[in-house]
Design a protein around this motif. Structure first.
Motif, PDB file in Angstrom:
ATOM      1  N   GLN A   1       0.823  -1.205   0.000  1.00  0.00           N
ATOM      2  CA  GLN A   1       0.000   0.000   0.000  1.00  0.00           C
ATOM      3  C   GLN A   1       0.860   1.259   0.000  1.00  0.00           C
ATOM      4  N   ARG A   2       1.955   1.205   0.735  1.00  0.00           N
ATOM      5  CA  ARG A   2       2.831   2.374   0.784  1.00  0.00           C
ATOM      6  C   ARG A   2       3.479   2.635  -0.569  1.00  0.00           C
ATOM      7  N   SER A   3       3.876   1.578  -1.259  1.00  0.00           N
ATOM      8  CA  SER A   3       4.491   1.770  -2.573  1.00  0.00           C
ATOM      9  C   SER A   3       3.488   2.379  -3.547  1.00  0.00           C
ATOM     10  N   PHE A   4       2.224   1.942  -3.432  1.00  0.00           N
ATOM     11  CA  PHE A   4       1.201   2.516  -4.319  1.00  0.00           C
ATOM     12  C   PHE A   4       0.952   3.976  -3.967  1.00  0.00           C
ATOM     13  N   ALA A   5       0.903   4.295  -2.659  1.00  0.00           N
ATOM     14  CA  ALA A   5       0.677   5.682  -2.251  1.00  0.00           C
ATOM     15  C   ALA A   5       1.787   6.584  -2.761  1.00  0.00           C
ATOM     16  N   THR A   6       3.028   6.109  -2.679  1.00  0.00           N
ATOM     17  CA  THR A   6       4.149   6.899  -3.187  1.00  0.00           C
ATOM     18  C   THR A   6       4.038   7.109  -4.694  1.00  0.00           C
ATOM     19  N   ALA A   7       3.662   6.039  -5.408  1.00  0.00           N
ATOM     20  CA  ALA A   7       3.477   6.161  -6.857  1.00  0.00           C
ATOM     21  C   ALA A   7       2.360   7.150  -7.173  1.00  0.00           C
ATOM     22  N   MET A   8       1.280   7.098  -6.387  1.00  0.00           N
ATOM     23  CA  MET A   8       0.157   8.017  -6.596  1.00  0.00           C
ATOM     24  C   MET A   8       0.601   9.465  -6.409  1.00  0.00           C
ATOM     25  N   HIS A   9       1.361   9.729  -5.349  1.00  0.00           N
ATOM     26  CA  HIS A   9       1.802  11.098  -5.105  1.00  0.00           C
ATOM     27  C   HIS A   9       2.717  11.595  -6.219  1.00  0.00           C
ATOM     28  N   ARG A  10       3.547  10.684  -6.730  1.00  0.00           N
ATOM     29  CA  ARG A  10       4.451  11.105  -7.810  1.00  0.00           C
ATOM     30  C   ARG A  10       3.723  11.269  -9.133  1.00  0.00           C
ATOM     31  N   ALA A  11       2.628  10.528  -9.292  1.00  0.00           N
ATOM     32  CA  ALA A  11       1.849  10.646 -10.523  1.00  0.00           C
ATOM     33  C   ALA A  11       0.956  11.877 -10.517  1.00  0.00           C
ATOM     34  N   TYR A  12       0.581  12.340  -9.320  1.00  0.00           N
ATOM     35  CA  TYR A  12      -0.320  13.489  -9.202  1.00  0.00           C
ATOM     36  C   TYR A  12       0.312  14.586  -8.349  1.00  0.00           C
ATOM     37  N   PRO A  13       1.482  15.110  -8.750  1.00  0.00           N
ATOM     38  CA  PRO A  13       2.098  16.162  -7.938  1.00  0.00           C
ATOM     39  C   PRO A  13       1.356  17.488  -8.103  1.00  0.00           C
ATOM     40  N   VAL A  14       1.443  18.324  -7.086  1.00  0.00           N
ATOM     41  CA  VAL A  14       0.937  19.697  -7.190  1.00  0.00           C
ATOM     42  C   VAL A  14       2.112  20.570  -7.617  1.00  0.00           C
ATOM     43  N   ARG A  15       2.044  21.080  -8.834  1.00  0.00           N
ATOM     44  CA  ARG A  15       3.144  21.870  -9.386  1.00  0.00           C
ATOM     45  C   ARG A  15       3.030  23.341  -8.971  1.00  0.00           C
ATOM     46  N   ASP A  16       4.191  24.002  -8.862  1.00  0.00           N
ATOM     47  CA  ASP A  16       4.207  25.394  -8.422  1.00  0.00           C
ATOM     48  C   ASP A  16       3.487  26.350  -9.367  1.00  0.00           C
ATOM     49  N   GLY A  17       3.263  25.922 -10.611  1.00  0.00           N
ATOM     50  CA  GLY A  17       2.641  26.815 -11.583  1.00  0.00           C
ATOM     51  C   GLY A  17       1.256  27.290 -11.194  1.00  0.00           C
ATOM     52  N   TRP A  18       0.580  26.624 -10.239  1.00  0.00           N
ATOM     53  CA  TRP A  18      -0.758  27.085  -9.839  1.00  0.00           C
ATOM     54  C   TRP A  18      -0.715  28.520  -9.306  1.00  0.00           C
ATOM     55  N   GLN A  19       0.443  28.917  -8.787  1.00  0.00           N
ATOM     56  CA  GLN A  19       0.524  30.270  -8.235  1.00  0.00           C
ATOM     57  C   GLN A  19       0.439  31.346  -9.319  1.00  0.00           C
ATOM     58  N   THR A  20       0.724  30.973 -10.563  1.00  0.00           N
ATOM     59  CA  THR A  20       0.624  31.943 -11.661  1.00  0.00           C
ATOM     60  C   THR A  20      -0.825  32.194 -12.054  1.00  0.00           C
ATOM     61  N   TRP A  21      -1.773  31.388 -11.558  1.00  0.00           N
ATOM     62  CA  TRP A  21      -3.185  31.650 -11.850  1.00  0.00           C
ATOM     63  C   TRP A  21      -3.713  32.839 -11.046  1.00  0.00           C
ATOM     64  N   LEU A  22      -3.018  33.166  -9.961  1.00  0.00           N
ATOM     65  CA  LEU A  22      -3.517  34.171  -9.019  1.00  0.00           C
ATOM     66  C   LEU A  22      -3.172  35.573  -9.490  1.00  0.00           C
ATOM     67  N   ASP A  23      -4.110  36.501  -9.285  1.00  0.00           N
ATOM     68  CA  ASP A  23      -3.750  37.905  -9.416  1.00  0.00           C
ATOM     69  C   ASP A  23      -3.508  38.465  -8.020  1.00  0.00           C
ATOM     70  N   GLU A  24      -3.100  39.714  -7.943  1.00  0.00           N
ATOM     71  CA  GLU A  24      -2.737  40.295  -6.648  1.00  0.00           C
ATOM     72  C   GLU A  24      -3.911  40.329  -5.672  1.00  0.00           C
ATOM     73  N   ASP A  25      -5.142  40.415  -6.200  1.00  0.00           N
ATOM     74  CA  ASP A  25      -6.322  40.539  -5.339  1.00  0.00           C
ATOM     75  C   ASP A  25      -6.973  39.198  -5.015  1.00  0.00           C
ATOM     76  N   THR A  26      -6.439  38.102  -5.516  1.00  0.00           N
ATOM     77  CA  THR A  26      -7.035  36.797  -5.220  1.00  0.00           C
ATOM     78  C   THR A  26      -6.940  36.498  -3.732  1.00  0.00           C
ATOM     79  N   THR A  27      -8.068  36.197  -3.116  1.00  0.00           N
ATOM     80  CA  THR A  27      -8.094  35.875  -1.691  1.00  0.00           C
ATOM     81  C   THR A  27      -7.395  34.535  -1.450  1.00  0.00           C
ATOM     82  N   VAL A  28      -6.525  34.501  -0.465  1.00  0.00           N
ATOM     83  CA  VAL A  28      -5.881  33.252  -0.039  1.00  0.00           C
ATOM     84  C   VAL A  28      -6.463  32.801   1.295  1.00  0.00           C
ATOM     85  N   CYS A  29      -6.488  33.727   2.265  1.00  0.00           N
ATOM     86  CA  CYS A  29      -7.096  33.442   3.574  1.00  0.00           C
ATOM     87  C   CYS A  29      -8.501  34.019   3.582  1.00  0.00           C
TER      88      CYS A  29
END
Length: 483
Positions: free
Chosen positions: A367-395
């Motif tokens: 199960q652990r090997s599959f979980a590790t494979a899953m995380h590597r197959a579905y990483p969260v890439r830093d590029g999501w931060q480029t979707w935000l403008d200065e006024d986008t609410t974070v908190c």
């Protein structure tokens, strides 16, 4: 002469299991079956946690692995050494000379709402699970934008569809059962928008072949989506939601391999609801309170460090399930049983079934090997931060924007998320950083041109009070092991 409840000494349990999801149920049943007096404490009105959330009389049609849950529920009711305390929200756990005190309050769904209770135990097994991890984007605060887990919880727990035309977006295999469940219940799912590329699983053939039932489960969800003609798009996600009082549509965008928007790759889609999820955030408040050593897992989450027996680095504290690494219900069941068996051995001298332990260890490795494979197959890439403008609410609680967080770093010299929290107030509101903590940590790390660390995440996850509690409940004190 009788003694009042307030005068009676509180009973001492061998084991307190915190959380009644797959890991907690498995741990509690295993421990009680081997002679340990066990209390299972959970905020929900019924056992099952988020994974097996259900209504009274539910036949399990919307649930995977329902037969396992029925078996555990039957064993939960059968063991005379197992005390199930539903409707108890855990807000703090502290160490004592004889073990641990678990402090709770009764939830709004139960009689005696807000009344504090304390449970004494020699050991604790933390199985508090996880919740949806969210990434902010323009419009994510518009009514009608839900977490994927919230949409599924409404359907499973209340039989309610969150909307009529629903876009499901984010990354990870959890999107498939959410979309399939919505389609089967009668919603029009306008699309599943997966930011990643699931074919990356092909880079981990050994882990995949050791977990063929998971592939079969995923294939079943895809067949359901095909039957309902739900389009599935990869390297695509929702980057903006539109509307005023409610969602009227979304902008979806094609992404490159770093999740930056491909020029000319955006389009708008009409919908009234958005279900978004980017993995899960483990609920680590209790291990952090107790001083357990933490680490950053493969998916970027803060998790507790455990050994082969599910023991944390603090004596007497065991951890099972998503709190020591997100890996799904089957993984949690195995870890829960291991924690329960080892805690029972320590507290009651239960005999060790070495054959059973060996099988569980093999299952956990798979199960652990599959979980590790899953995380590597579905990483969260830093590029999501480029979707935000200065006024986008974070908190959302404190209405802190992405621009405000960046300026706390650039203009005020903040070097870590904890300092940004003090300067700009993200994570200071009602949720105490549960929603915005991950995003704030990523924004601060990127501003310093580095990756988030375990210390960064811990700075946003440390909460002396794990769940909200009123000052009145604190002032009232606790009624030890009250009913």
């Amino acid at each position: 002469m009788t003694t009042s409840r307030a005068e009676r000494p509180a009973a001492l349990y061998d084991i307190a299991v915190l959380g009644a999801g797959p890991a907690g149920l498995s741990a509690a049943v295993a421990a009680a079956a081997r002679g340990s007096r066990t209390v299972l404490i959970d905020a929900g009105p019924r056992p099952g946690g988020q994974y097996w959330r259900h209504r009274d009389g539910d036949d399990g049609a919307l649930h995977h692995g329902w037969s396992q849950f029925r078996r555990l529920r039957q064993e939960l009711a059968a063991h005379h050494l197992l005390d199930h305390r539903s409707g108890h929200s855990i807000w703090h756990v502290e160490r004592t000379d004889e073990g641990f005190l678990t402090h709770t309050t009764r939830t709004a769904r139960t009689a005696g709402e807000g009344i504090p209770r304390t449970f004494r135990s020699r050991t604790v097994i933390v199985a508090t699970g996880a919740y949806d991890r969210q990434l902010p984007f323009p419009g994510w605060t518009v009514p009608g934008v839900f977490t994927a887990g919230a949409v599924q919880a409404l359907l499973k727990g209340q039989g309610v569809l969150a909307g009529k035309r629903i876009a499901v977006a984010g990354t990870g295999p959890f999107l498939l059962p959410v979309a399939a469940g919505l389609a089967e219940a009668g919603a029009t799912v306008v699309g599943v928008f997966e930011a990643g590329l699931p074919t990356a699983f092909g880079r981990h053939p050994a882990a995949t072949l050791r977990n063929l039932p998971k592939l079969a489960e995923g294939a079943g969800y895809l067949r359901t989506l095909l039957k309902h003609r739900v389009p599935c798009h990869t390297r695509t996600t929702v980057v903006a939601a539109h509307g005023g009082d409610t969602v009227t549509g979304v902008t979806v965008a094609r992404l490159d391999d770093q999740w930056r928007i491909v020029p000319g790759g955006t389009r708008e889609i009409d919908c009234d609801t958005v279900a978004v999820g980017y993995g899960f955030t483990p609920q680590t408040e209790i291990p952090v309170q107790l001083g357990c050593e933490m680490r950053r897992d493969a998916d970027g989450s803060l998790v507790a460090r455990v050994d082969s027996r599910q023991r944390s680095t603090v004596d007497g504290v065991y951890v099972a399930g998503e709190v020591c690494g997100v890996g799904g219900a089957q993984f949690s069941l195995v870890e829960g049983e291991l924690a329960g068996l080892h805690a029972a051995y320590v507290t009651s001298g239960a005999s060790v079934d070495r054959g059973r332990l060996a099988r569980l260890l093999r299952q956990r490795a798979a199960q652990r090997s599959f979980a590790t494979a899953m995380h590597r197959a579905y990483p969260v890439r830093d590029g999501w931060q480029t979707w935000l403008d200065e006024d986008t609410t974070v908190c959302r609680c404190e209405e802190v924007s992405a621009g405000t967080i960046r300026r706390a770093v650039e203009d005020l010299g903040a070097t870590d998320p904890r300092t940004v929290k003090l300067y700009a107030r993200p994570g200071m509101g009602l949720c105490q950083g549960r929603v915005c903590g991950y995003a704030t940590t990523c924004l601060v790390a990127r501003a310093h041109r580095r990756q988030p660390t375990a210390d960064d995440l811990r700075g946003m996850a440390a909460r002396p009070v794990a769940q909200p509690i009123t000052l009145g409940a604190l002032a009232a004190g606790a009624d030890d092991n009250g009913v």
